[in-house]
Design a protein around this motif. Structure first.
Motif, PDB file in Angstrom:
ATOM      1  N   GLY A   7      48.357  62.569  17.412  1.00 46.46           N
ATOM      2  CA  GLY A   7      47.709  61.579  18.271  1.00 46.46           C
ATOM      3  C   GLY A   7      46.683  62.157  19.230  1.00 46.46           C
ATOM      4  N   MET A   8      46.432  63.452  19.131  1.00 48.62           N
ATOM      5  CA  MET A   8      45.521  64.083  20.088  1.00 48.62           C
ATOM      6  C   MET A   8      44.048  63.932  19.722  1.00 48.62           C
ATOM      7  SD  MET A   8      47.708  67.555  20.919  1.00 48.62           S
ATOM      8  CE  MET A   8      46.528  68.158  22.134  1.00 48.62           C
ATOM      9  N   ASP A   9      43.758  63.377  18.559  1.00 49.11           N
ATOM     10  CA  ASP A   9      42.361  63.192  18.142  1.00 49.11           C
ATOM     11  C   ASP A   9      41.869  61.775  18.430  1.00 49.11           C
ATOM     12  OD1 ASP A   9      44.246  62.388  16.248  1.00 49.11           O
ATOM     13  OD2 ASP A   9      42.856  62.580  14.574  1.00 49.11           O
ATOM     14  N   TRP A  23      40.554  63.751  23.955  1.00 53.42           N
ATOM     15  CA  TRP A  23      41.483  64.782  24.430  1.00 53.42           C
ATOM     16  C   TRP A  23      40.715  66.047  24.760  1.00 53.42           C
ATOM     17  CZ3 TRP A  23      46.330  65.003  26.058  1.00 53.42           C
ATOM     18  CH2 TRP A  23      46.910  66.262  26.238  1.00 53.42           C
ATOM     19  N   THR A  24      40.972  66.571  25.938  1.00 52.77           N
ATOM     20  CA  THR A  24      40.306  67.815  26.360  1.00 52.77           C
ATOM     21  C   THR A  24      41.351  68.872  26.641  1.00 52.77           C
ATOM     22  OG1 THR A  24      40.246  66.958  28.631  1.00 52.77           O
ATOM     23  CG2 THR A  24      38.268  66.684  27.296  1.00 52.77           C
ATOM     24  N   ILE A  25      40.935  70.129  26.527  1.00 54.89           N
ATOM     25  CA  ILE A  25      41.842  71.256  26.711  1.00 54.89           C
ATOM     26  C   ILE A  25      42.088  71.528  28.186  1.00 54.89           C
ATOM     27  CG2 ILE A  25      42.173  73.715  26.258  1.00 54.89           C
ATOM     28  CD1 ILE A  25      40.381  73.384  23.805  1.00 54.89           C
ATOM     29  N   GLY A  40      43.190  55.647  26.769  1.00 51.28           N
ATOM     30  CA  GLY A  40      43.090  57.071  26.484  1.00 51.28           C
ATOM     31  C   GLY A  40      43.169  57.893  27.755  1.00 51.28           C
ATOM     32  N   GLY A  41      43.778  59.064  27.649  1.00 58.28           N
ATOM     33  CA  GLY A  41      43.859  59.945  28.807  1.00 58.28           C
ATOM     34  C   GLY A  41      44.211  61.355  28.376  1.00 58.28           C
ATOM     35  N   PHE A  54      35.042  47.388  33.938  1.00 56.67           N
ATOM     36  CA  PHE A  54      34.711  48.214  32.786  1.00 56.67           C
ATOM     37  C   PHE A  54      35.514  47.758  31.573  1.00 56.67           C
ATOM     38  CE2 PHE A  54      38.412  50.370  34.538  1.00 56.67           C
ATOM     39  CZ  PHE A  54      39.132  50.777  33.410  1.00 56.67           C
ATOM     40  N   THR A  55      34.980  48.074  30.413  1.00 56.39           N
ATOM     41  CA  THR A  55      35.676  47.794  29.158  1.00 56.39           C
ATOM     42  C   THR A  55      35.942  49.121  28.459  1.00 56.39           C
ATOM     43  OG1 THR A  55      33.594  47.514  27.926  1.00 56.39           O
ATOM     44  CG2 THR A  55      34.589  45.537  28.905  1.00 56.39           C
ATOM     45  N   GLU A  56      37.024  49.177  27.713  1.00 56.30           N
ATOM     46  CA  GLU A  56      37.326  50.389  26.946  1.00 56.30           C
ATOM     47  C   GLU A  56      37.570  50.029  25.492  1.00 56.30           C
ATOM     48  OE1 GLU A  56      39.874  53.867  28.251  1.00 56.30           O
ATOM     49  OE2 GLU A  56      41.202  53.003  26.717  1.00 56.30           O
ATOM     50  N   ASN A  57      36.986  50.823  24.608  1.00 60.18           N
ATOM     51  CA  ASN A  57      37.176  50.683  23.170  1.00 60.18           C
ATOM     52  C   ASN A  57      37.895  51.946  22.710  1.00 60.18           C
ATOM     53  OD1 ASN A  57      35.241  48.203  22.594  1.00 60.18           O
ATOM     54  ND2 ASN A  57      34.184  49.566  24.015  1.00 60.18           N
ATOM     55  N   PHE A  58      39.150  51.796  22.332  1.00 60.68           N
ATOM     56  CA  PHE A  58      40.035  52.936  22.102  1.00 60.68           C
ATOM     57  C   PHE A  58      40.437  53.051  20.634  1.00 60.68           C
ATOM     58  CE2 PHE A  58      44.431  54.607  21.897  1.00 60.68           C
ATOM     59  CZ  PHE A  58      44.211  55.877  22.427  1.00 60.68           C
ATOM     60  N   ILE A  59      40.295  54.262  20.099  1.00 59.81           N
ATOM     61  CA  ILE A  59      40.729  54.547  18.733  1.00 59.81           C
ATOM     62  C   ILE A  59      41.886  55.547  18.822  1.00 59.81           C
ATOM     63  CG2 ILE A  59      40.110  55.523  16.492  1.00 59.81           C
ATOM     64  CD1 ILE A  59      37.275  54.590  16.946  1.00 59.81           C
TER      65      ILE A  59
END
Length: 211
Positions: A182-184, A209-211, A152-153, A169-174
């Protein structure tokens, strides 16, 4: 006649035994709640495999609200820091030692966690509510897993590697939905450091996702 009755009784007993074997009593050890870590000796597993196992245990503990289990993975000396977004601010993000985490978890003490992206609204809640409503805002048991990689980015600065150099680190991505282009998407990351041959969490980072 007596002989026939004896044979019939024997067959009946054997039949009952077989039925019982098909439906054995459930061992409570397999379903009881445990607050013990399930560490495996590091030399038996690679770092990547060991942290995948730990990551999954943390996700399961957060999902069912077994925060006492999560607490056992908090770094004994450095504690754990919670960041609302990818940008880690050590001066403002909430930090807890294991003792403080366990102390405040059952209380109604309200903490300021940061400000919501976009609105700038200050986010305040108890520790318990933050874990339920923010950290585990999505069902991350259904996420896509990655090790030392970002899926995510958004526009938010991601400074994890700068703030926690030489860590894993570990990442859990939805992934996000087609409806919103795809922005949510959402991500939950755990940063680990080793202490006395075991891995502990030093940071819990949410991202979206941030503005």
């Amino acid at each position: 006649m007596k002989k026939a009755f004896a044979i019939f009784s024997l067959l009946l007993a054997l039949s009952c035994e077989k039925k019982q074997d098909k439906n054995p009593a459930v061992a409570t050890d397999n379903i009881k709640r445990s607050n013990e870590r399930t560490d495996t000796k590091q030399d038996a597993l690679s770092t990547e495999v060991a942290l995948k196992k730990t990551n999954d245990e943390l996700i399961q503990a957060l999902k069912v609200g077994y925060y006492d289990i999560f607490a056992n993975y908090i770094h004994p000396e450095k504690g754990v820091r919670f960041s609302m977004y990818a940008f880690i601010n050590k001066n403002e993000d909430k930090h807890f030692t294991k003792t403080d985490f366990e102390k405040y978890l059952p209380t109604k003490t309200v903490f300021t966690w940061g400000s919501r992206d976009g609105s700038g609204e200050i986010y305040k809640s108890t520790l318990d509510k933050y874990l339920k409503d923010w950290v585990f805002k999505k069902d991350f048991t259904k996420s896509e897993y990655s090790f030392n990689q970002f899926r995510g980015g958004g526009n938010s600065l991601n400074n994890l590697k700068e703030m926690y150099p030489n860590t894993n680190f570990t990442e859990n991505f939805i992934p996000g939905s087609e409806k919103y282009g795809g922005m949510d998407w959402n991500a939950l990351r755990f940063v680990f450091e080793e202490f006395d041959g075991k891995y502990y969490v030093v940071a819990v980072i949410n991202d979206e996702w941030t503005i």
